[in-house]
Design an enzyme around this catalytic site. Sequence first.
Site, PDB file in Angstrom:
ATOM      1  N   ASP A 155     -68.220 -78.805 -58.533  1.00 50.50           N
ATOM      2  CA  ASP A 155     -68.878 -79.742 -59.433  1.00 50.50           C
ATOM      3  C   ASP A 155     -69.963 -80.501 -58.680  1.00 50.50           C
ATOM      4  OD1 ASP A 155     -67.087 -78.998 -61.385  1.00 50.50           O
ATOM      5  OD2 ASP A 155     -65.808 -80.770 -61.145  1.00 50.50           O
ATOM      6  N   ALA A 156     -70.936 -81.011 -59.413  1.00 46.90           N
ATOM      7  CA  ALA A 156     -72.029 -81.763 -58.796  1.00 46.90           C
ATOM      8  C   ALA A 156     -71.515 -82.947 -57.979  1.00 46.90           C
ATOM      9  CB  ALA A 156     -72.997 -82.254 -59.872  1.00 46.90           C
TER      10      ALA A 156
END
Length: 318
Positions: A155-156
Amino acid sequence: MKNVISTSYFNQQIKAVTEPLPGSIAYPTQYKLPVKKKYEGLHIIDFFLELVPRSDKEIWLTKIKNQTLLINGKPATENTIIKGGDITQHTSEPKTEPWVNSKIELLFSDENIIIINKPAPLPMHPSGRFNKNSLTEILKLAFPEEDLKIIHRLDANTTGIVILARNREIVKSIGEQFENKSTQKTYLALVEGIPTEDYFNTNTKIGIQKTAGGGRASNDDGIDAYTEFKVLERYPVKNMTLLEVTPHTGRTNQIRLHLASLNHPIVGDHGYKDINYFKKNPLTYASDCLYLHAWKLNLYHNNKPFLIEAPIPEKFLN
C-alpha cells in the site's frame, strides 16, 4: 549481464529526479476510462458522478462545454448515453500532485534484482491523484536504462521491502514463489489496544468489490484470507501493542482489515478505524502516519534460501 547498482549511485540517481518531486510542477493530466457493461444506459455525467463520487455535476458540465470530455474520441454532450465498451476521455486543469516521501533506500542489488525499502506515503503505480509521484515513475526517471518490474505490492502508506526484477526470467521465478505462497512475509504493526493472548489469528474473508476511496471491506461472501499475529511488546500506558504479523494470503489491505475486524486497528489507519472516513477522504494518507512495515521476506534466490530485512522505521522506536 547487468551491473550491480551501488548504494551511492542509487542514492545519487533518486536524488537527481526527486529534488524537486517530478509531480510538483503543475501539468494537465489526460484520463482514459473504458465503460463496463454494468454502466450501460447511464448519461455520461451520471457515469462520472458514480465513478468519481467526490466530484460534482458542474465539473463535468464545464468539461462538456469546453469539449474536453470525449467519448470514443468525439466531444460528449449532456445527453450522451454510454454503452459497454465505450472509451471516455477527459483532461484535467494543470495541477500539481500530492507530496510523497522520496527517501527510497537500496537494500540489495545483483544482476537480476533490486530490493528497496519503500518509504511512505508513496504509491507503487500511477493512480488517481498520483502519476509522476509514484514509485514506478520515479524509478523510470532515475534509471532509464532499466526495465524494472515490480513483483509484489505494498500500500502507498505501508513501508518496507519491495523486490524489483531486472529481467523477465526473474519476474517468473520469484513471481511464482509469491503465487504458490512459498515465500514468507513478516510485517511489524503497532496497533491500538492490548490483546490478551500472545498468539492469535483470523481468517475473516475479504470482499473483492472496491469501497469508497478504493479500499476493501470484510465480507462473509468474499475470498479467503488468513493472518497470524504474535505480540512482541505491550505498551499499557499508551494502550498500544507491537505485533509481528504473518499474512498467509495476499489480499488487498488484508492486514489492515484483519486487525480492524479484531478491534485492534493499526495506529494511524484512520480509514479502517472509521468506516465513514474514506467517503470524504482519499485512500492514501497525506503523511507517514500508518504503523505498518514490511519487515522481513524469505524466498529462494539463485537456487538457495534468501532472507532480506528492512530496517525498522524510527517512528516504531519512539
